[in-house]
Design a protein around this motif. Structure first.
Motif, PDB file in Angstrom:
ATOM      1  N   GLY A   1     133.029  36.511  -8.351  1.00  0.00           N
ATOM      2  CA  GLY A   1     133.558  37.854  -8.183  1.00  0.00           C
ATOM      3  C   GLY A   1     134.838  37.848  -7.379  1.00  0.00           C
ATOM      4  N   SER A   2     135.458  39.010  -7.259  1.00  0.00           N
ATOM      5  CA  SER A   2     136.776  39.100  -6.632  1.00  0.00           C
ATOM      6  C   SER A   2     136.756  38.728  -5.156  1.00  0.00           C
ATOM      7  N   GLU A   3     135.634  38.938  -4.480  1.00  0.00           N
ATOM      8  CA  GLU A   3     135.573  38.670  -3.041  1.00  0.00           C
ATOM      9  C   GLU A   3     134.927  37.329  -2.712  1.00  0.00           C
ATOM     10  N   TRP A   4     134.474  36.620  -3.736  1.00  0.00           N
ATOM     11  CA  TRP A   4     133.723  35.390  -3.514  1.00  0.00           C
ATOM     12  C   TRP A   4     134.355  34.214  -4.242  1.00  0.00           C
ATOM     13  N   VAL A   5     134.368  33.058  -3.584  1.00  0.00           N
ATOM     14  CA  VAL A   5     134.675  31.811  -4.269  1.00  0.00           C
ATOM     15  C   VAL A   5     133.478  31.459  -5.148  1.00  0.00           C
ATOM     16  N   LYS A   6     133.731  30.974  -6.351  1.00  0.00           N
ATOM     17  CA  LYS A   6     132.634  30.589  -7.232  1.00  0.00           C
ATOM     18  C   LYS A   6     131.811  29.486  -6.573  1.00  0.00           C
ATOM     19  N   GLN A   7     130.499  29.703  -6.519  1.00  0.00           N
ATOM     20  CA  GLN A   7     129.605  28.761  -5.859  1.00  0.00           C
ATOM     21  C   GLN A   7     128.186  28.978  -6.357  1.00  0.00           C
ATOM     22  N   ARG A   8     127.313  28.049  -6.069  1.00  0.00           N
ATOM     23  CA  ARG A   8     125.898  28.176  -6.443  1.00  0.00           C
ATOM     24  C   ARG A   8     125.040  27.973  -5.205  1.00  0.00           C
ATOM     25  N   TRP A   9     124.101  28.895  -5.016  1.00  0.00           N
ATOM     26  CA  TRP A   9     123.143  28.775  -3.924  1.00  0.00           C
ATOM     27  C   TRP A   9     121.776  28.449  -4.505  1.00  0.00           C
ATOM     28  N   THR A  10     121.128  27.446  -3.954  1.00  0.00           N
ATOM     29  CA  THR A  10     119.747  27.137  -4.312  1.00  0.00           C
ATOM     30  C   THR A  10     118.895  27.257  -3.060  1.00  0.00           C
TER      31      THR A  10
ATOM     32  N   GLU B   1     109.155  27.932   5.734  1.00  0.00           N
ATOM     33  CA  GLU B   1     110.303  27.061   5.960  1.00  0.00           C
ATOM     34  C   GLU B   1     111.311  27.273   4.839  1.00  0.00           C
ATOM     35  N   LEU B   2     112.596  27.232   5.185  1.00  0.00           N
ATOM     36  CA  LEU B   2     113.658  27.564   4.245  1.00  0.00           C
ATOM     37  C   LEU B   2     114.687  26.445   4.168  1.00  0.00           C
ATOM     38  N   LEU B   3     115.198  26.221   2.976  1.00  0.00           N
ATOM     39  CA  LEU B   3     116.349  25.344   2.780  1.00  0.00           C
ATOM     40  C   LEU B   3     117.307  26.054   1.842  1.00  0.00           C
ATOM     41  N   TRP B   4     118.576  26.091   2.232  1.00  0.00           N
ATOM     42  CA  TRP B   4     119.623  26.784   1.483  1.00  0.00           C
ATOM     43  C   TRP B   4     120.699  25.749   1.158  1.00  0.00           C
ATOM     44  N   VAL B   5     120.836  25.415  -0.116  1.00  0.00           N
ATOM     45  CA  VAL B   5     121.820  24.424  -0.545  1.00  0.00           C
ATOM     46  C   VAL B   5     122.979  25.156  -1.208  1.00  0.00           C
ATOM     47  N   VAL B   6     124.165  24.991  -0.645  1.00  0.00           N
ATOM     48  CA  VAL B   6     125.374  25.642  -1.146  1.00  0.00           C
ATOM     49  C   VAL B   6     126.207  24.598  -1.884  1.00  0.00           C
ATOM     50  N   GLU B   7     126.538  24.888  -3.129  1.00  0.00           N
ATOM     51  CA  GLU B   7     127.313  23.958  -3.959  1.00  0.00           C
ATOM     52  C   GLU B   7     128.620  24.615  -4.381  1.00  0.00           C
ATOM     53  N   THR B   8     129.729  23.919  -4.180  1.00  0.00           N
ATOM     54  CA  THR B   8     131.036  24.435  -4.585  1.00  0.00           C
ATOM     55  C   THR B   8     131.468  23.810  -5.911  1.00  0.00           C
ATOM     56  N   PHE B   9     132.488  24.432  -6.507  1.00  0.00           N
ATOM     57  CA  PHE B   9     133.033  23.933  -7.772  1.00  0.00           C
ATOM     58  C   PHE B   9     134.506  23.569  -7.565  1.00  0.00           C
TER      59      PHE B   9
END
Length: 319
Positions: free
Chosen positions: A93-102, A113-121
């Motif tokens: 979107g216009s305010e966000w860099v393209k990325q994927r959150w798992t 318990e939580l794990l947040w994996v952020v992946e960039t392109f």
């Protein structure tokens, strides 16, 4: 634009945990229930509003502290946890860099318990890329559409203020943060308030050139910044101080509350990621019968390596 792909995986039975997790299909919400605390359902929103951005984008993984093998090991370990659920969100979107959150959410005896994996392109994330996570505890007096996600009368300040304390000029706060090694309440007021962690204090000083008076409000809800706090753990108790819940993410820069949604937030720095790279962030939702002092003990056990200041190693309950 938000596309969500659900990758549900139940590795083993959830019988050992009182926590049940429901990911809302086609939406960016989750609901949590606790069979030991019936009649309450805590909500969570994973993606909302716009990021807070500052600093350069790293180009080299080694310089950014990104370790692919370590991240892959963390993901595999979480995927094997009992009762784990996982899903991915494609952000654009216009305010966000393209990325994927798992996200990986694993029920345990005292929460999830939580794990947040952020992946960039093709484009990485700036050194500071603050993203808000929403922990919802709406009550029976909240709006109906909010109650579908979260209906938590035990922890609802909204219910307490609208029912029990309806005619009281001074309201009671159920929301607590750690300051100078002690639990302190956030003020009970309709305006959004919050505070900076050591990371948030450092980043905001950098963003303002050392002039914090120029940044009295922070975040999507323009939270009024109070005195700095020791760390990113934010808690909610019931009125009798017999049950406690809380949210903690590594890399939290600010915590805030907000009404009338009756929620608290962690603004988490997911940034400092080069293009075509990943970062893994640990977190936890707490929910159990106990006191704020008990919560501090659980947090120390889970995230002891994150307590780097003297005040954060000596946590006590407010008398």
């Amino acid at each position: 634009m938000l596309a969500i792909a659900f990758l549900f995986g139940v590795a083993m039975s959830e019988a050992d945990s009182p926590i049940a997790i429901e990911i809302r299909g086609g939406k960016d919400y989750a609901s949590f229930t606790n069979r030991l605390h019936p009649g309450n359902r805590i909500g969570y929103r994973f993606h909302e509003h716009a990021p807070m951005i500052w600093g350069e984008i790293p180009e080299i993984r080694a310089n950014a502290g990104v370790e692919p093998k370590k991240i892959a090991k963390s993901e595999k370990a979480f995927a094997r946890k009992r009762g784990v659920k996982s899903f991915s969100i494609d952000i654009a979107g216009s305010e966000w860099v393209k990325q994927r959150w798992t996200y990986y959410l694993a029920p345990v005896s005292d929460g999830a318990e939580l794990l947040w994996v952020v992946e960039t392109f093709d484009t990485g994330l700036n050194r500071y890329y603050g993203v808000q996570q929403c922990f919802r505890m709406g009550g029976v007096t909240n709006q109906q559409w909010r109650r579908a996600i979260a209906e938590t009368p035990a922890f609802s300040e909204y219910d307490l203020w609208n029912l029990v304390e309806k005619d009281k000029a001074v309201k009671t706060s159920l929301t607590h943060i750690m300051r100078n090694g002690r639990w302190m309440p956030l003020p009970a007021m309709p305006e959004t308030v919050g505070a900076r962690t050591p990371l948030g204090l450092a980043m905001d000083k950098e963003r303002t050139g050392g002039h914090l008076d120029a940044m009295k409000e922070v975040g999507p809800y323009r939270a009024i910044m109070l005195e700095p706090i020791d760390n990113g753990l934010i808690a909610r108790t019931d009125a009798g101080d017999t049950w406690v819940c809380g949210l903690y993410w590594e890399g939290t820069s600010h915590v805030t509350d907000h009404h009338p949604a009756d929620c608290v937030h962690a603004i988490v720095n997911i940034g400092g990621i080069p293009p075509h790279a990943k970062r893994a962030i640990r977190g936890k939702i707490y929910w159990f019968k106990g006191s704020p002092g008990d919560l501090a003990a659980h947090w120390r056990r889970d995230f002891h390596e994150r307590m780097r200041t003297p005040s954060a190693t000596r946590i006590t309950s407010q008398p």
